[in-house]
Every structure is written in structure tokens, then in C-alpha cells.
Scaffold this active site. Sequence first.
Site, PDB file in Angstrom:
ATOM      1  N   SER A  47       3.214  21.080  10.067  1.00 24.16           N
ATOM      2  CA  SER A  47       2.892  20.704  11.432  1.00 24.16           C
ATOM      3  C   SER A  47       4.154  20.698  12.299  1.00 24.16           C
ATOM      4  O   SER A  47       4.864  21.701  12.349  1.00 24.16           O
ATOM      5  CB  SER A  47       2.171  19.352  11.438  1.00 24.16           C
ATOM      6  OG  SER A  47       1.479  19.144  12.629  1.00 24.16           O
ATOM      7  N   ASP A 200      -4.338  21.934   9.468  1.00 18.91           N
ATOM      8  CA  ASP A 200      -3.005  21.334   9.365  1.00 18.91           C
ATOM      9  C   ASP A 200      -2.517  21.253   7.914  1.00 18.91           C
ATOM     10  O   ASP A 200      -3.229  20.785   7.026  1.00 18.91           O
ATOM     11  CB  ASP A 200      -3.047  19.922   9.964  1.00 18.91           C
ATOM     12  CG  ASP A 200      -1.679  19.420  10.366  1.00 18.91           C
ATOM     13  OD1 ASP A 200      -0.810  19.301   9.490  1.00 18.91           O
ATOM     14  OD2 ASP A 200      -1.484  19.143  11.563  1.00 18.91           O
TER      15      ASP A 200
END
Length: 351
Positions: A47, A200
Site C-alpha cells: 500500500s 490491497d
Amino acid sequence: MHIVKTNSPKTVSLGLQGAGTYGAFTWGVLDRLLDEDVLIDSIGGSSSGAVNAVVLADGYALGGGRRGAQAALRKFWTTLGQMATFSPLQRTWMDRAAGRWTMEHSPFYHMLEMAGVVMGPARQTLLSQNPLRNFLSSTVDFGRVRACREIELFVAATNIRTGTGKLFTRDELDPQRVLASACLPTVFAATEVDGEFYWDGSYVANPPLAPLVKRAARDLLVVQNNPIARAQMPRSLADTSNRANEIAFNISFVREISALTHVGGVPEEQRGAAMPLDPVRLHMVSGTAEIGTYSMSSKFNAELVFLQHLHDLGTKAADDWIRENWSQVGVRSTFDGQTVFFPDVALKSGT
């Protein structure tokens, strides 16, 4: 700030967590670390940790080495903060009065979560498009990142179909693969890479540490910015969703740290052929004791003043860690398990 003078550079691998705009804390840690005589062997990131990794590598390869990396990180985060001035995601006067960098009273903050519930973030809509797409493409030269042979990169993403992790290495990185690592599923549409869809990377590795353990550098420094403990309960649907993601993102982290702590504790005389390398020496710079007191919505706050505040927090945390532990890099682990396994103690004490 006290720069530590050493006779030879310290070689480390870096594990960079992702947690929205809390990535600016990591920027501060890196900014301070790069003031030292340090060689970065490899970086694992998920991320915003992945974003920091590619920005650092881009700046490093540009020709300035550590100074180039510092300049690239500063340019990226300050430009992001300046652009946030024009975003509809802003603190209201009630948020500013409430403190804790909250966005709880921002209609757009709640709209993001409601859009995911009503329309489904798996579908591309105006709200579900990741704003990082164009920003990454315009600020990072990925050709230069792929050419940065001095630093190996490992970026994690979560394959939606298989439910397993995917590691993208430096040689294949591009904006789409970094977006896959930074695709929060309750807000953004899934990211497609080579026919597979990803969410993610923090669900499977926050950050990815396993590939770093296999590197020659035996010192692994983790930058922790994703709170395990929180000072307050969620107070809205959006906060509940964010807190659920936060807890999920920490499961893989605690599991990997536990494994590394166990291996690192094996006495040398008990190591066999199955452990050809010395156990990794583990270190960590954490900002979660402070960040865990902020509003859960604050990780969507991209105001320049907040990003600079997080940077300064990271710089101080890194400076404190360097002053106390830099001499032990290359010698022994300095990791304090209480920070991970008993975070509520640190949160209450403010340490």
C-alpha cells in the site's frame, strides 16, 4: 538531531507498512535514516509502503543516491498535500474543532464508504477510481525504478480470486502494480494486472518480510505506522470499516514478526542445515503509540499540514531509535516485542 558517525556504512533491508496517509510517517523515518551512512539492500512494501518504496528507488536512481531519495520523497508527499487542497475530501470546521486530525464530519468521507456499500467498489465508478493512478504516473519514473539495481523491491498485493498473496519485484513494477498493492476494497475498484484482479497487499503481508529474510543483509528494519491498538471505539459505519481493515492488515504482520522472533531466538549451536543463513537481526521504528490516538478517519487526511506533522513524528521516532540502537545494527536485534504483542500498554503509556 544527532548524526551517528561510523567507520563503515550499515546495510539494512526495510519493511514498510501501508496505512493510507500515515505513509507520511514512514517518509519522516526514511528521511532521517537516509541522513546516516546506510546502504539499503532491499525494501518490502504494501500500500503506501509500496508507494514510499518506489519513490525512494526513483530518487536514488536519478543520480543523487541517498540525497536523491530524500528529495524525491519530499517532492512526492508535499505535492500530494498541495493537490489535496483541491480535493472534496476535506476537514470541516467541526472536524478542526474536534481535533485528532479527524474527518468524521466530512460528508465525502462517509460518501466513500457508502458508495462501496451501495454501488460496490469492485465496479469502476467516478468515486471508486483510485486517485493515485494519475499521480503516480506523473511523479514516478518507473523505468528508472526498474533500473535501480542497487535496491531490490518487493511489492505485495492480494489476489481476489485465489485469496493468496502476489509479490511484484522491481523488474516488473509499474503504476498498475503499485495501485494493486494500494487498492482498499471498501473504497476503490479492484485493480487488474495480467488478467487477475487484486486488492490491497496489506491483507497478506503488511509489509512483506519473507523475501527480505532471504537477502544477504541480515538486519531488517520495519517501519510500523498501522495501529494494532486504538484509543477509541469506531463511531460510524465508515470508521467500523476502516478499523476492520486495520485489524485484518495486522494479522499477517503479527504472524510474520512472531515467526522471525522465534527463528531469531534459536541459539547458534542449535541451528542446522535447514537454517543456512544466520537468523535475521530485527529492528523496528514505530509511531503507533501516537498515531493510535488519532481518529480512524485521519488516514484519509491528505492536508499538507497533517502530512508534515506525520513526517516530523517519523523523523523524531527514527532519531530516537538511531541514537539508542544504531551501534547495534550488524550486531544484534533491538526489536521490543511489547510494541507488537502488547500495544495497548504502549498506547496507554504513550511510549
